[in-house]
Motif scaffolding. Sequence first.
Motif, PDB file in Angstrom:
ATOM      1  N   VAL A  34       2.177  -4.438   3.330  1.00  0.00           N
ATOM      2  CA  VAL A  34       3.137  -3.397   3.708  1.00  0.00           C
ATOM      3  C   VAL A  34       2.401  -2.063   3.627  1.00  0.00           C
ATOM      4  N   VAL A  35       2.333  -1.341   4.738  1.00  0.00           N
ATOM      5  CA  VAL A  35       1.673  -0.031   4.771  1.00  0.00           C
ATOM      6  C   VAL A  35       2.755   1.039   4.810  1.00  0.00           C
ATOM      7  N   ASP A  36       2.931   1.744   3.701  1.00  0.00           N
ATOM      8  CA  ASP A  36       3.996   2.738   3.580  1.00  0.00           C
ATOM      9  C   ASP A  36       3.383   4.102   3.218  1.00  0.00           C
ATOM     10  N   GLN A  37       3.189   5.007   4.186  1.00  0.00           N
ATOM     11  CA  GLN A  37       3.512   4.787   5.568  1.00  0.00           C
ATOM     12  C   GLN A  37       2.336   5.139   6.467  1.00  0.00           C
ATOM     13  N   LEU A  38       2.437   4.701   7.727  1.00  0.00           N
ATOM     14  CA  LEU A  38       1.329   4.786   8.667  1.00  0.00           C
ATOM     15  C   LEU A  38       0.891   6.214   8.959  1.00  0.00           C
ATOM     16  N   SER A  39       1.842   7.134   9.045  1.00  0.00           N
ATOM     17  CA  SER A  39       1.509   8.503   9.458  1.00  0.00           C
ATOM     18  C   SER A  39       0.537   9.184   8.499  1.00  0.00           C
ATOM     19  N   LEU A  40       0.498   8.749   7.242  1.00  0.00           N
ATOM     20  CA  LEU A  40      -0.391   9.376   6.267  1.00  0.00           C
ATOM     21  C   LEU A  40      -1.848   8.962   6.455  1.00  0.00           C
ATOM     22  N   LEU A  41      -2.085   7.984   7.313  1.00  0.00           N
ATOM     23  CA  LEU A  41      -3.461   7.585   7.608  1.00  0.00           C
ATOM     24  C   LEU A  41      -4.151   8.572   8.552  1.00  0.00           C
ATOM     25  N   LYS A  42      -3.403   9.520   9.076  1.00  0.00           N
ATOM     26  CA  LYS A  42      -4.011  10.484  10.005  1.00  0.00           C
ATOM     27  C   LYS A  42      -5.014  11.402   9.308  1.00  0.00           C
ATOM     28  N   TYR A  43      -4.974  11.437   7.981  1.00  0.00           N
ATOM     29  CA  TYR A  43      -5.895  12.297   7.239  1.00  0.00           C
ATOM     30  C   TYR A  43      -7.215  11.597   6.908  1.00  0.00           C
ATOM     31  N   THR A  44      -7.362  10.356   7.336  1.00  0.00           N
ATOM     32  CA  THR A  44      -8.577   9.608   7.019  1.00  0.00           C
ATOM     33  C   THR A  44      -9.678   9.902   8.027  1.00  0.00           C
ATOM     34  N   GLU A  45     -10.889   9.543   7.640  1.00  0.00           N
ATOM     35  CA  GLU A  45     -12.039   9.706   8.527  1.00  0.00           C
ATOM     36  C   GLU A  45     -12.425   8.336   9.055  1.00  0.00           C
ATOM     37  N   LEU A  95       1.699  -7.113  -5.325  1.00  0.00           N
ATOM     38  CA  LEU A  95       0.665  -6.212  -5.834  1.00  0.00           C
ATOM     39  C   LEU A  95       0.904  -4.826  -5.241  1.00  0.00           C
ATOM     40  N   ILE A  96       1.163  -3.843  -6.103  1.00  0.00           N
ATOM     41  CA  ILE A  96       1.472  -2.485  -5.650  1.00  0.00           C
ATOM     42  C   ILE A  96       0.325  -1.563  -6.039  1.00  0.00           C
ATOM     43  N   TRP A  97      -0.299  -0.970  -5.033  1.00  0.00           N
ATOM     44  CA  TRP A  97      -1.372  -0.006  -5.268  1.00  0.00           C
ATOM     45  C   TRP A  97      -1.017   1.309  -4.585  1.00  0.00           C
ATOM     46  N   ASP A  98      -1.104   2.402  -5.333  1.00  0.00           N
ATOM     47  CA  ASP A  98      -0.909   3.707  -4.708  1.00  0.00           C
ATOM     48  C   ASP A  98      -2.272   4.342  -4.434  1.00  0.00           C
ATOM     49  N   THR A  99      -2.270   5.591  -3.985  1.00  0.00           N
ATOM     50  CA  THR A  99      -3.510   6.215  -3.518  1.00  0.00           C
ATOM     51  C   THR A  99      -4.539   6.409  -4.632  1.00  0.00           C
ATOM     52  N   ARG A 100      -4.108   6.336  -5.877  1.00  0.00           N
ATOM     53  CA  ARG A 100      -5.064   6.459  -6.980  1.00  0.00           C
ATOM     54  C   ARG A 100      -5.954   5.232  -7.099  1.00  0.00           C
ATOM     55  N   LYS A 101      -5.491   4.118  -6.562  1.00  0.00           N
ATOM     56  CA  LYS A 101      -6.238   2.864  -6.690  1.00  0.00           C
ATOM     57  C   LYS A 101      -6.846   2.399  -5.372  1.00  0.00           C
ATOM     58  N   LEU A 102      -6.599   3.151  -4.312  1.00  0.00           N
ATOM     59  CA  LEU A 102      -7.020   2.702  -2.986  1.00  0.00           C
ATOM     60  C   LEU A 102      -8.267   3.424  -2.506  1.00  0.00           C
ATOM     61  N   SER A 103      -9.129   2.685  -1.834  1.00  0.00           N
ATOM     62  CA  SER A 103     -10.218   3.265  -1.055  1.00  0.00           C
ATOM     63  C   SER A 103      -9.888   2.967   0.399  1.00  0.00           C
ATOM     64  N   TYR A 104      -9.564   4.010   1.168  1.00  0.00           N
ATOM     65  CA  TYR A 104      -9.104   3.746   2.532  1.00  0.00           C
ATOM     66  C   TYR A 104      -9.485   4.864   3.500  1.00  0.00           C
ATOM     67  N   ASN A 105     -10.586   5.534   3.227  1.00  0.00           N
ATOM     68  CA  ASN A 105     -10.959   6.651   4.086  1.00  0.00           C
ATOM     69  C   ASN A 105     -11.549   6.207   5.424  1.00  0.00           C
ATOM     70  N   GLY A 106     -11.835   4.928   5.551  1.00  0.00           N
ATOM     71  CA  GLY A 106     -12.348   4.375   6.797  1.00  0.00           C
ATOM     72  C   GLY A 106     -12.078   2.886   6.828  1.00  0.00           C
ATOM     73  N   PHE A 107     -12.438   2.249   7.930  1.00  0.00           N
ATOM     74  CA  PHE A 107     -12.135   0.829   8.097  1.00  0.00           C
ATOM     75  C   PHE A 107     -12.867  -0.040   7.069  1.00  0.00           C
ATOM     76  N   ILE A 108     -14.123   0.281   6.795  1.00  0.00           N
ATOM     77  CA  ILE A 108     -14.884  -0.535   5.848  1.00  0.00           C
ATOM     78  C   ILE A 108     -14.299  -0.398   4.445  1.00  0.00           C
ATOM     79  N   LEU A 133       0.854  -1.185   0.000  1.00  0.00           N
ATOM     80  CA  LEU A 133       0.000   0.000   0.000  1.00  0.00           C
ATOM     81  C   LEU A 133       0.892   1.237   0.000  1.00  0.00           C
ATOM     82  N   ALA A 134       1.022   1.853  -1.159  1.00  0.00           N
ATOM     83  CA  ALA A 134       1.922   3.001  -1.328  1.00  0.00           C
ATOM     84  C   ALA A 134       1.146   4.288  -1.068  1.00  0.00           C
ATOM     85  N   LEU A 135       1.203   4.762   0.166  1.00  0.00           N
ATOM     86  CA  LEU A 135       0.479   5.978   0.534  1.00  0.00           C
ATOM     87  C   LEU A 135       1.327   7.225   0.326  1.00  0.00           C
ATOM     88  N   GLU A 136       2.625   7.039   0.101  1.00  0.00           N
ATOM     89  CA  GLU A 136       3.538   8.178  -0.001  1.00  0.00           C
ATOM     90  C   GLU A 136       4.054   8.377  -1.421  1.00  0.00           C
TER      91      GLU A 136
END
Length: 498
Positions: A327-338, A289-302, A226-229
């Motif tokens: 692999v969650v790269d990186q965790l700190s960027l999840l602080k912007y989620t709801e 499998l490499i997915w960046d933020t363009r392919k991810l839905s991750y604004n909440g747990f569901i 999970l490429a969040l950065e």
Amino acid sequence: MENKVDFTKMPKSLLRGEYLLKDVILSVLSTNEPTLVLKTIEDIKKSLGLSEPEKKILETIKEQLEVKQNLVSVDYVVDKFSYYFDGSDYIEIKKSSIPSVIAEIKIKQDKISFNQKLLKLSSNVDKLTVEEIKEKLTEIASLKLLTSYTDVIPDNALVERENAYEEFKERKQGLTWGIEEVEKYAGKVVLGTFNTIAAFTGSYKSTYAFNIAYANAKLGYNVLYLALEDTEEKIVNRLVLKHNAVEAKGKKDLISNTMVRDDLLNKSQVHRYNEMYNDLVENVGKHLLIWDTRKLSYNGFIEMSTTLRKADNWFMDNTGKGLDAIVVDQLSLLKYTEIDKKTTYDGAVINEWVSYFRNQAMDFLGEGRQIVVFGVAQTTREAFREASKEKRKGMYESSCVSDAHETERASSTMVTLFKDWDDPNIILINIPKARDGYNPEYPIQAKVYGQYSHIGELKVFESDYIDASLFNQPVAEGMKDPFKVLIGDLEELSKKGS
């Protein structure tokens, strides 16, 4: 009548996991497994609030099975209850995912109930006493929105086993950390664990993260990155350069990040790059499998659970087995989620996500499977300053991670990286926490080749490395065999030395 839907053409709202009960009913019918159908009907009736048409549909299916010993078809149900299904398509849910989808529907229903109770309370608050308000609030607070929807009693871990030790050993044989010296202290990465890779800015934490992903994919483990950065293009490019460096026969084969960035590759190097790209795909393409933020839905747990389910399905389709590691790269960027819980600061949000991923490691998507999660985290400035002191160089503590203290508690193993500015080709690795191992007295020194996106030894730089393939080539007529020449030279030197 064909009711299945091509997922690639689905609206985004549905791809994010907005399943309906009709999807569950028709999906379980399509399995043609009577026992599973009956069990699912009971789970639905026990867990969910049902409309009258839904009750009628379930009773009809159950009656046909129990009385007439006949499992009705999807077409039969859709035609008989056309007023309910309304001729619309349904999303076919994978059999193993049906229980977790029911759980998601229950959560949504509970949230609606929660909101309705709050609205009712707010509209009547003037008519209630303080004690009555407290009682109503207690009732609302008792709603467990994220708990399991079944009443199944789990098995006891203490049961008779014919060969308990072998079973224990099998469970302990986990994924690799990618560096032999790290595993000497930390051991393998065991299924069911959350693990942290922590470092300060510019200290190769992402490089180490995708090195780990690469190493495990080569071993046949299915890894979701999970490429969040970074963008997936950047990560893929670095993986190509790493793979090329690992496979290089000589230094002339190496291609650096700078050469690619500045477009300095000559024709043969472009050919080499393309060759290594396709070799990388052949070696790990089905397991990484490499997915960046363009392919991810991750604004909440569901949404994240839906993303993980899609990845699991992708691996199942391509390898015949599900996901093994995230692999969650990186965790700190999840602080912007709801997320669902109200939080007062960024660290609290990340704490919730760390708990979420730890739960996924222990019970992936509620299916009873265990996986591995690697979380990439940033260290605090204070921790970096302490680790920069000469007597403590590279010796991060387990409390070094910024924002979230849950990372320290949840991690089975924490590996920290410290960039040694005195030697740019060395990185200092500490293991401040290792539940299945022990902490090194001094940091581990590991080679780092940043230009080639590689951490660890590279045989192309080993002084005693000789490409054995050189000695397997046919010797042209009139030419001396280079291997025999080398052996002769060594024998001559030996005689002189004696």
